[in-house]
Write an enzyme that holds these catalytic residues in place. Structure first.
Site, PDB file in Angstrom:
ATOM      1  N   GLU A 132     -16.379   7.177   5.902  1.00  0.00           N
ATOM      2  CA  GLU A 132     -15.138   6.510   6.459  1.00  0.00           C
ATOM      3  C   GLU A 132     -15.140   7.416   7.864  1.00  0.00           C
ATOM      4  OE1 GLU A 132     -10.985   5.750   5.696  1.00  0.00           O
ATOM      5  OE2 GLU A 132     -11.509   7.473   4.502  1.00  0.00           O
ATOM      6  N   ARG A 152       0.754  -0.954   0.376  1.00  0.00           N
ATOM      7  CA  ARG A 152       0.206   0.073   0.420  1.00  0.00           C
ATOM      8  C   ARG A 152       0.698   1.427   0.065  1.00  0.00           C
ATOM      9  NH1 ARG A 152      -4.561   0.490   4.691  1.00  0.00           N
ATOM     10  NH2 ARG A 152      -3.182   1.242   5.481  1.00  0.00           N
ATOM     11  N   LYS A 176      -2.597   7.388   1.146  1.00  0.00           N
ATOM     12  CA  LYS A 176      -2.592   7.442   2.122  1.00  0.00           C
ATOM     13  C   LYS A 176      -1.141   8.400   2.843  1.00  0.00           C
ATOM     14  CE  LYS A 176      -2.086   5.127   6.625  1.00  0.00           C
ATOM     15  NZ  LYS A 176      -3.270   5.937   7.367  1.00  0.00           N
TER      16      LYS A 176
HETATM   17  N1  PMP Z   1      -9.002   4.939   7.211  1.00  0.00           N
HETATM   18  C1  PMP Z   1      -7.976   5.533   7.617  1.00  0.00           C
HETATM   19  C2  PMP Z   1      -8.620   7.380   7.043  1.00  0.00           C
HETATM   20  C3  PMP Z   1      -7.008   5.521   7.632  1.00  0.00           C
HETATM   21  O1  PMP Z   1      -6.366   6.723   8.928  1.00  0.00           O
HETATM   22  C4  PMP Z   1      -7.329   4.391   8.584  1.00  0.00           C
HETATM   23  C5  PMP Z   1      -6.002   3.798   9.078  1.00  0.00           C
HETATM   24  N2  PMP Z   1      -4.698   4.594   8.985  1.00  0.00           N
HETATM   25  C6  PMP Z   1      -8.015   3.717   8.372  1.00  0.00           C
HETATM   26  C7  PMP Z   1      -9.383   3.643   7.297  1.00  0.00           C
HETATM   27  C8  PMP Z   1      -7.439   1.512   8.942  1.00  0.00           C
HETATM   28  O2  PMP Z   1      -6.899   1.608   7.951  1.00  0.00           O
HETATM   29  P1  PMP Z   1      -6.089  -0.230   7.937  1.00  0.00           P
HETATM   30  O3  PMP Z   1      -6.978  -0.858   8.727  1.00  0.00           O
HETATM   31  O4  PMP Z   1      -5.149  -0.179   6.834  1.00  0.00           O
HETATM   32  O5  PMP Z   1      -5.324   0.900   9.648  1.00  0.00           O
END
Ligand code: PMP
Length: 290
Positions: free
Chosen positions: A182, A50, A149
């Site tokens: 989200e 990622r 990210k």
């Molecule tokens: N959405 C956002 C905006 C995030 O920052 C994160 C965590 N970093 C997640 C969802 C969850 O992603 P993950 O399960 O890969 O940590």
């Protein structure tokens, strides 16, 4: 604590980067938040994939190959005797001038912090979280893909501030069309009549790795899973709601905008997935020790 910066380890007080680094000046960079459980880095290659995609999407050239970044991450864990912890792996555009142009930044900066993890207090796993829908909309994927990210988290930080002002633990972020996207740092799921649903990535959600793992676990148990557009109505009438994230793992929600979710306590499907996810974290991963 020993912190990795560009090939060297520094004590915390000496771990510094330039004020001309574009990661600081413009949020120009990418990162991952990764967990170590039981001496292993959980979903290690998935996080690195990622990260590579985030870097590729913003045309950020890695200063060293990903295999070396992986080894640096494992070595940072070793230097700090991490068996269970949280790893922050950051790649910034690097040092440039005061203009925003990335072509003035010849070399990206890599830094890695491996620390103990600060979870939500245990009571939230037992009793559930309170969440609120916040006024700040999620940036639309057509403007900036939430799959990147990036170090620019101001959209999420605004949401976090708004939820804290409402005395809630997390923020439900809607997209520009009013559909659920989200949370500020987690993905969101509903359970309705046994069916597990979560908004699709293109609703404006990060492709969470915990989200992916939970979808797979749910499928393995023979449950129906759906990636589907949701409005707040779907949250209000759900039997159960839960959030997923690397730091939060799987955490139940019992109150949304002052409305009680389901029976007002964490539900059985959420409980089952919490247990299964915790089991998975203890079995899988890349070993930290040689
Ligand atoms: N959405 C956002 C905006 C995030 O920052 C994160 C965590 N970093 C997640 C969802 C969850 O992603 P993950 O399960 O890969 O940590």
């Amino acid at each position: 604590m020993k912190i990795y910066i560009d090939g060297k380890f520094y004590d915390q007080a000496d771990a510094k980067i330039s004020v001309f680094d574009h990661g600081l000046l413009y949020g120009d960079g990418v990162f991952e938040g990764i967990r170590a459980y039981n001496g292993r880095v959980f979903l290690c290659d998935e996080h690195l994939d990622r990260l590579a995609d985030s870097a590729k999407a913003i045309l950020l050239k890695l200063p060293i190959p990903m295999a070396e970044i992986k080894e640096a991450m494992l070595e940072t864990c070793r230097q700090n005797n991490i068996r269970d912890g949280y790893i922050r792996l950051v790649i910034t555009r690097g040092v440039g001038n005061l203009g925003l142009s990335p072509d003035k930044c010849p070399k990206a900066t890599v830094f890695i912090i491996a620390d103990s993890i600060q979870l939500y207090p245990e009571k939230f796993y037992e009793e559930g979280l309170r969440v609120v829908t916040v006024p700040s909309q999620r940036i639309p994927p057509s403007a900036l893909s939430p799959s990147v990210k990036s170090l620019n988290y101001l959209n999420n930080i605004m949401a976090k501030i708004e939820c804290q002002q409402a005395n809630a633990q997390e923020a439900i972020m809607l997209n520009h069309e009013g559909y659920v996207a989200e949370c500020s740092g987690d993905n969101v799921f509903t359970v309705k009549k046994g069916v597990i649903s979560t908004p699709p990535i293109w609703a404006g959600a990060l492709g969470g790795l915990t989200r992916k793992a939970v979808l797979e676990l749910a499928k393995q148990t023979g449950r129906e899973v759906r990636e589907t557009m949701m409005t707040r109505y779907d949250l209000w009438v759900a039997d159960e709601v839960f959030l997923t994230g690397t730091a939060a793992e799987v955490v139940p929600v019992v109150d949304i905008d002052g409305r009680i979710v389901g029976a007002g306590k964490p539900g059985p499907v959420t409980g089952d997935l919490m247990r299964r996810f915790r089991e998975l974290t203890r079995l899988a991963g890349v070993a930290i020790s040689h």
